[in-house]
Design a protein around this motif. Structure first.
Motif, short mmCIF file in Angstrom:
data_model
loop_
_atom_site.label_atom_id
_atom_site.label_comp_id
_atom_site.label_asym_id
_atom_site.label_seq_id
_atom_site.Cartn_x
_atom_site.Cartn_y
_atom_site.Cartn_z
N LYS A 129 0.69 -1.19 0.04
CA LYS A 129 -0.12 0.14 -0.12
C LYS A 129 0.95 1.21 0.21
CE LYS A 129 -0.65 0.22 5.11
NZ LYS A 129 -0.63 1.94 5.34
N PHE A 130 0.43 2.21 -0.43
CA PHE A 130 0.82 3.65 -0.50
C PHE A 130 -0.16 4.66 -0.36
CE2 PHE A 130 -0.04 2.41 -4.79
CZ PHE A 130 -0.91 3.50 -5.37
N GLY A 131 0.24 6.03 0.13
CA GLY A 131 -0.22 7.04 0.32
C GLY A 131 -1.41 7.01 1.45
N GLU A 132 -2.33 7.91 1.13
CA GLU A 132 -3.37 7.86 1.99
C GLU A 132 -4.60 6.87 1.90
OE1 GLU A 132 -3.85 9.94 4.64
OE2 GLU A 132 -1.82 10.60 4.20
N VAL A 133 -4.29 5.58 2.62
CA VAL A 133 -5.03 4.58 2.55
C VAL A 133 -5.02 3.56 3.44
CG1 VAL A 133 -3.53 2.91 1.30
CG2 VAL A 133 -5.82 2.52 0.83
N VAL A 134 -6.04 2.86 4.09
CA VAL A 134 -6.28 1.84 4.89
C VAL A 134 -6.72 0.68 4.57
CG1 VAL A 134 -7.27 1.72 7.19
CG2 VAL A 134 -6.50 3.94 6.98
N PHE A 135 -6.19 -0.32 4.79
CA PHE A 135 -6.86 -1.70 4.74
C PHE A 135 -7.27 -2.35 5.89
CE2 PHE A 135 -4.40 -0.84 0.85
CZ PHE A 135 -5.15 -1.59 -0.25
N GLU A 136 -8.44 -3.05 5.96
CA GLU A 136 -8.86 -3.33 7.32
C GLU A 136 -9.65 -4.66 6.96
OE1 GLU A 136 -12.13 -2.51 10.95
OE2 GLU A 136 -12.17 -1.11 9.27
N ASP A 137 -9.04 -5.86 7.59
CA ASP A 137 -9.45 -6.94 7.36
C ASP A 137 -10.68 -7.24 8.48
OD1 ASP A 137 -10.23 -9.79 7.58
OD2 ASP A 137 -8.13 -10.37 7.96
N ILE A 138 -11.97 -7.46 7.97
CA ILE A 138 -13.35 -7.73 8.73
C ILE A 138 -13.74 -8.93 8.69
CG2 ILE A 138 -13.66 -5.23 8.52
CD1 ILE A 138 -15.99 -5.91 6.59
N SER A 139 -12.96 -9.83 8.23
CA SER A 139 -13.28 -11.17 8.06
C SER A 139 -14.21 -11.89 9.35
CB SER A 139 -12.20 -12.05 7.50
OG SER A 139 -11.66 -11.63 6.40
N ASP A 140 -13.55 -11.72 10.38
CA ASP A 140 -14.23 -12.44 11.61
C ASP A 140 -15.59 -11.69 12.10
OD1 ASP A 140 -11.87 -13.58 11.74
OD2 ASP A 140 -10.86 -12.78 13.23
N ASP A 141 -15.86 -10.71 11.51
CA ASP A 141 -17.11 -9.90 11.94
C ASP A 141 -18.47 -10.36 10.82
OD1 ASP A 141 -16.00 -8.86 14.02
OD2 ASP A 141 -15.21 -7.34 12.62
N ILE A 142 -17.74 -11.13 9.82
CA ILE A 142 -18.99 -11.26 8.76
C ILE A 142 -19.30 -12.55 8.51
CG2 ILE A 142 -19.51 -10.91 6.24
CD1 ILE A 142 -19.24 -8.14 7.71
N THR A 143 -20.39 -12.79 8.34
CA THR A 143 -21.18 -14.30 7.76
C THR A 143 -21.39 -14.25 6.37
OG1 THR A 143 -21.94 -14.94 10.06
CG2 THR A 143 -22.88 -15.95 7.89
N GLN A 144 -21.17 -15.03 5.65
CA GLN A 144 -21.50 -14.79 4.22
C GLN A 144 -22.38 -16.21 3.80
OE1 GLN A 144 -18.27 -14.60 1.21
NE2 GLN A 144 -19.67 -14.90 -0.55
N ILE A 145 -23.51 -15.94 3.23
CA ILE A 145 -24.26 -17.07 2.90
C ILE A 145 -24.52 -16.81 1.22
CG2 ILE A 145 -26.61 -18.01 3.44
CD1 ILE A 145 -26.53 -17.00 5.97
N ALA A 146 -24.54 -17.99 0.65
CA ALA A 146 -25.02 -17.91 -0.88
C ALA A 146 -26.02 -18.63 -1.18
CB ALA A 146 -23.86 -18.59 -1.61
N LEU A 147 -26.98 -18.07 -1.85
CA LEU A 147 -28.19 -18.67 -2.25
C LEU A 147 -28.12 -18.52 -3.72
CD1 LEU A 147 -31.14 -19.75 -1.70
CD2 LEU A 147 -31.87 -17.16 -1.85
N GLN A 148 -27.97 -20.08 -4.10
CA GLN A 148 -27.70 -19.96 -5.75
C GLN A 148 -28.85 -21.03 -6.27
OE1 GLN A 148 -24.54 -18.85 -7.08
NE2 GLN A 148 -24.88 -17.38 -5.53
N GLY A 149 -28.97 -20.80 -7.63
CA GLY A 149 -29.78 -21.54 -8.42
C GLY A 149 -31.01 -20.86 -9.16
N PRO A 150 -31.72 -21.21 -10.08
CA PRO A 150 -32.57 -20.56 -11.07
C PRO A 150 -33.88 -20.11 -10.32
CG PRO A 150 -32.67 -22.88 -11.46
CD PRO A 150 -31.54 -22.81 -10.69
N LYS A 151 -34.09 -20.81 -9.19
CA LYS A 151 -35.36 -20.40 -8.04
C LYS A 151 -34.88 -19.20 -6.97
CE LYS A 151 -38.37 -23.07 -10.18
NZ LYS A 151 -39.36 -22.40 -10.97
N SER A 152 -33.70 -19.01 -6.98
CA SER A 152 -33.15 -18.12 -6.00
C SER A 152 -33.72 -16.78 -5.75
CB SER A 152 -31.34 -17.93 -5.97
OG SER A 152 -31.06 -17.40 -7.23
N GLN A 153 -33.86 -16.11 -6.83
CA GLN A 153 -34.61 -14.83 -6.88
C GLN A 153 -36.08 -14.94 -6.43
OE1 GLN A 153 -33.89 -11.56 -9.92
NE2 GLN A 153 -35.84 -11.54 -10.19
N GLU A 154 -36.72 -15.90 -6.72
CA GLU A 154 -38.25 -16.07 -6.18
C GLU A 154 -38.13 -16.28 -4.80
OE1 GLU A 154 -40.64 -18.69 -8.78
OE2 GLU A 154 -38.95 -18.95 -10.15
N ILE A 155 -37.10 -17.16 -4.41
CA ILE A 155 -37.13 -17.09 -2.80
C ILE A 155 -36.91 -15.62 -2.08
CG2 ILE A 155 -35.64 -18.43 -1.00
CD1 ILE A 155 -35.36 -20.56 -3.08
#
Length: 360
Positions: A129-155
């Motif tokens: 990294k360089f300049g005015e920037v911050v990188f922050e790892d927030i992985s431990d605070d986040i749950t990720q759920i994937a809803l996949q398939g042709p019926k996913s939008q209807e659900i």
């Protein structure tokens, strides 16, 4: 010792067969089995816990310039909520990882990285990294759920109106069943689908709410096994297989996300153009008997032509297939190859990728 995602108790409740993966205990499959899970996603819908993935915030007045330097894609001209896929190269042009970058708003980006690489990727970003920037790892605070398939939008429509209309867009102010979350129209299955990012405290409630809403559409929980067969059938590369520190993104067919016309980025000078490309990723359809796996030698007329990177039986298509990195002269549709599987010859043929593509 492996960690548990916030949905660990849900996996136990739904009888998930737990295995170690990327530092976590995750379900390889549930009671229905990998083939039924795979077919559910192709014909209806499946629900995946992908909380082992990593999430990193990049913000600051020089955030965009950092992304332009570290990643191969071009992140200028993005709308708020838009996502772009990109490899991240090392100095020699090999692949550090592939990831997705969302523009949350001006000077702030949300980056999703692969589970097995999240510590490596975060360290790479901090080291470059360089300049005015911050990188922050927030992985431990986040749950990720994937809803996949042709019926996913209807659900999902039963639970929210905050659905992005376009693929590769995310709603950062979404609510699903009144639970605040990012609603992203993305996935890793070759089907239409969504990925939800939410605070860990809502994880179990969200899972159960989605399962209940999807009951009439045949929604079932899916594990790592189906996730892998689905992505391979759809011809999607996986880090550590189709790309790594020695395989560059152009070789593995990701040239669409490598913008050679933009200003310098890490690894640019070592990436080949179409004319200088020596090898490339291809699909192999098994024409003989057997299942091809990864890291198996590929021969053409007795001469070594390359190696396989992933392989399995494709449940929806009904035949075994694999992906491979072959010397350019052999990476031509219709080329007959022999793959050495545990000392036995298995015949296959070079075919276009993806093996499966959803109908419009």
């Amino acid at each position: 010792m492996e960690r548990k995602t916030p949905l660990y108790e849900m996996h136990r409740k739904y009888h998930g067969k737990m295995v170690p993966f990327a530092g976590y205990l995750l379900p390889i499959q549930y009671e229905e089995g990998i083939i039924k899970e795979h077919m559910a996603v192709r014909t209806g819908a499946g629900l995946f816990d992908v909380s082992h993935m990593g999430e990193i915030i990049c913000k600051g007045t020089d955030a965009l310039e950092n992304l332009q330097r570290m990643l191969t894609n071009d992140f200028t001209g993005m709308a708020d909520g838009q996502a772009r896929y990109s490899p991240m190269c090392n100095e020699m042009g090999g692949t550090v990882d592939d990831l997705i970058v969302y523009k949350k708003k001006a000077e702030e980006y949300f980056i999703v990285v692969n589970a097995s690489n999240k510590e490596k990727d975060y360290r790479w970003m901090l080291d470059h990294k360089f300049g005015e920037v911050v990188f922050e790892d927030i992985s431990d605070d986040i749950t990720q759920i994937a809803l996949q398939g042709p019926k996913s939008q209807e659900i999902l429509r039963k639970l929210t109106g905050d659905i992005p209309e376009k693929y590769y867009y995310g709603n950062f102010n979404g609510r699903v069943a009144q639970i605040p979350c990012i609603v992203s129209r993305t996935g890793y299955t070759g089907e239409d689908g969504f990925e939800l990012y939410l605070d860990n405290t809502y994880a179990e409630t969200m899972w159960e709410t989605l399962m209940e809403a999807g009951k009439e559409y045949g929604l079932i929980p899916c594990g790592l096994g189906a996730r892998d067969t689905l992505r391979l059938e759809a011809g999607m590369p996986l880090y550590g297989h189709e790309m790594n520190d020695e395989i560059n993104p152009v070789e593995t067919g990701l040239g669409f996300a490598v913008k050679m016309k933009k200003e310098d980025f890490i690894g640019k000078s070592h990436l080949p153009d179409k004319d200088s490309l020596l090898r490339k990723r291809v699909g192999l359809k098994v024409t003989g008997r057997g299942i091809i796996r990864e890291q198996e030698e590929v021969l053409v007329n007795g001469k070594k032509a390359g190696f396989t990177t992933s392989g399995t039986h494709c449940p929806y298509l009904g035949y075994p297939a694999a992906m491979a990195i072959l010397d350019k002269e052999y990476a031509i549709e219709g080329t007959k190859v022999t793959v050495i599987v545990r000392g036995r010859d298995v015949e296959a043929e070079v075919v276009p990728l993806p093996f499966y593509k959803k109908s419009k």
